[in-house]
Design an enzyme around this catalytic site. Structure first.
Site, mmCIF file in Angstrom:
data_model
loop_
_atom_site.group_PDB
_atom_site.id
_atom_site.type_symbol
_atom_site.label_atom_id
_atom_site.label_comp_id
_atom_site.label_asym_id
_atom_site.label_seq_id
_atom_site.Cartn_x
_atom_site.Cartn_y
_atom_site.Cartn_z
ATOM 1 N N GLU A 1 -5.869 9.789 8.863
ATOM 2 C CA GLU A 1 -4.298 9.874 9.261
ATOM 3 C C GLU A 1 -4.011 10.891 10.184
ATOM 4 O O GLU A 1 -2.789 10.911 10.962
ATOM 5 C CB GLU A 1 -3.461 10.104 7.850
ATOM 6 N N TYR B 1 -0.860 8.658 -2.920
ATOM 7 C CA TYR B 1 -0.745 8.215 -4.342
ATOM 8 C C TYR B 1 -1.686 9.006 -5.107
ATOM 9 O O TYR B 1 -1.796 9.208 -6.373
ATOM 10 C CB TYR B 1 -0.691 6.811 -4.476
ATOM 11 N N GLY B 2 -2.886 9.097 -4.531
ATOM 12 C CA GLY B 2 -4.341 9.635 -4.926
ATOM 13 C C GLY B 2 -3.877 10.753 -5.972
ATOM 14 O O GLY B 2 -4.515 10.497 -7.152
ATOM 15 N N CYS C 1 -11.497 3.027 -1.020
ATOM 16 C CA CYS C 1 -10.298 3.271 -0.355
ATOM 17 C C CYS C 1 -9.982 2.527 0.913
ATOM 18 O O CYS C 1 -11.188 2.558 1.959
ATOM 19 C CB CYS C 1 -10.285 4.749 -0.069
ATOM 20 N N THR C 2 -8.914 2.058 1.245
ATOM 21 C CA THR C 2 -8.738 1.105 2.342
ATOM 22 C C THR C 2 -8.563 1.999 3.590
ATOM 23 O O THR C 2 -8.631 1.438 4.640
ATOM 24 C CB THR C 2 -7.604 0.580 2.038
ATOM 25 N N HIS C 3 -8.690 3.395 3.441
ATOM 26 C CA HIS C 3 -8.723 4.186 4.833
ATOM 27 C C HIS C 3 -10.284 4.327 5.145
ATOM 28 O O HIS C 3 -10.523 4.345 6.509
ATOM 29 C CB HIS C 3 -8.303 5.715 4.560
ATOM 30 N N ASP D 1 1.014 -0.953 0.096
ATOM 31 C CA ASP D 1 0.042 0.046 -0.078
ATOM 32 C C ASP D 1 0.876 1.403 0.180
ATOM 33 O O ASP D 1 2.018 1.014 0.445
ATOM 34 C CB ASP D 1 -1.038 0.062 1.185
ATOM 35 N N SER D 2 0.356 2.266 -0.338
ATOM 36 C CA SER D 2 0.874 3.598 -0.480
ATOM 37 C C SER D 2 1.239 4.136 1.002
ATOM 38 O O SER D 2 2.149 4.901 1.235
ATOM 39 C CB SER D 2 0.103 4.623 -1.078
ATOM 40 N N CYS E 1 -4.379 -1.433 -2.395
ATOM 41 C CA CYS E 1 -4.285 0.106 -2.438
ATOM 42 C C CYS E 1 -5.027 0.037 -3.840
ATOM 43 O O CYS E 1 -4.599 -0.111 -4.904
ATOM 44 C CB CYS E 1 -2.874 0.620 -2.822
ATOM 45 N N ASN E 2 -5.975 1.005 -3.801
ATOM 46 C CA ASN E 2 -7.052 1.355 -4.768
ATOM 47 C C ASN E 2 -6.454 2.110 -6.133
ATOM 48 O O ASN E 2 -6.447 1.850 -7.205
ATOM 49 C CB ASN E 2 -8.376 2.091 -4.423
ATOM 50 N N THR E 3 -5.734 3.081 -5.583
ATOM 51 C CA THR E 3 -4.951 4.072 -6.450
ATOM 52 C C THR E 3 -3.858 3.222 -7.295
ATOM 53 O O THR E 3 -3.855 3.052 -8.514
ATOM 54 C CB THR E 3 -4.175 5.161 -5.923
#
Length: 276
Positions: free
Chosen positions: A160, A44-45, A194-196, A12-13, A75-77
């Site tokens: 974050e 990364y988005g 998005c994983t967040h 992941d980023s 990571c989706n991006t």
């Protein structure tokens, strides 16, 4: 084929992929996992397709250098902007037996099963939304499904910066949900692309219309990986099984460890990695 078993790589980023790893460990606890967060270059988005591809390929190569035969882009991006190119262009040259999987296809294969109205909403980063990856992939499996997207650029910073459960997050969550449902009031299924975003789940459910199904990717991706390993015993046999998890970050290990406990659900200790 290598006779030495190696961990499954999870990339992941930053921290978000830990929500995917958490579900992988829950579903497939016997396997070893090697996680790497490219926190020094996150997020990364907002970055260009070329930049995300370059960063992702570099990180995938690192996993291969560690011996990983299978890497999951949690990571989706990276899945939206780099996965296909890595699979089609780079893997044949690096090692045709190695595999890189993403988080978009497993989700798009099943999302239509949840919607009764035929309208679904995608909540993601700006990069994921601009890529159009979700509408394109969903159309392959559910061509009649109507897909509406909303970019939520403030949601990752909220998570974050530990503001995801504070009253200040309410404004940004309600703002984006209102925009999405103005596009189509009959949306009955939301995908957190998005994983967040799973950390915002309670607030999203609170502001979404009653009865709306909200899907997180972790369980879907974990079930998909389990099925993949069942269908590909030659890959499954190359994955080591001691039930361990090892973590790397390209930035501060102190910051990573402090944030990671929120995403992963338990304390962990990471190692620093310098990417040249």
């Amino acid at each position: 084929m290598s006779s030495v078993q190696q961990p499954i790589g999870v990339f992941d980023s930053g921290y978000g992929g830990l929500t995917i790893l958490k579900e992988l460990v829950k579903t497939l606890p016997e396997y070893d996992y090697l996680y790497m967060g490219d926190n020094a270059r996150a997020p990364y988005g907002p970055r260009s397709f070329d930049t995300v591809y370059h960063y992702t390929l570099q990180c995938v190569q690192w996993f291969f250098d560690q011996g990983c035969e299978l890497v999951v882009l949690a990571c989706n991006t990276a899945s939206a902007k780099a996965l296909r190119t890595v699979q089609q262009k780079d893997l044949p040259k690096i090692d045709s037996k190695k595999r890189v999987l993403g988080v978009i296809r497993p989700t798009t294969e099943v999302i239509g099963q949840y919607s009764k109205s035929g309208s679904v909403g995608i909540l993601g980063t700006t990069g994921t939304v601009i890529s159009e990856s979700y509408p394109i992939e969903i159309a392959k499996f559910f061509p009649s499904l109507k897909v509406y997207q909303e970019a939520c650029p403030m949601w990752v910073p909220l998570v974050e910066n530990h503001e995801y459960d504070k009253p200040g997050a309410d404004y940004f969550i309600q703002q984006h949900l209102d925009r999405l449902f103005r596009q189509a009031p009959d949306i009955d299924t939301l995908l957190l692309a998005c994983t967040h975003y799973p950390l915002l789940l309670e607030k999203i459910q609170a502001f979404a219309p009653a009865g709306t199904i909200v899907l997180s990717q972790g369980m879907i991706v974990a079930a998909s990986l389990k099925e993949y390993l069942h269908r590909h015993p030659e890959m499954e046999q190359r994955c080591s099984k001691q039930g361990t998890q090892t973590f790397y970050t390209t930035d501060s290990v102190v910051d990573f460890d402090n944030h990671a406990s929120i995403f992963f659900g338990e304390k962990l200790r990471s190692k620093h990695l310098e990417l040249l």
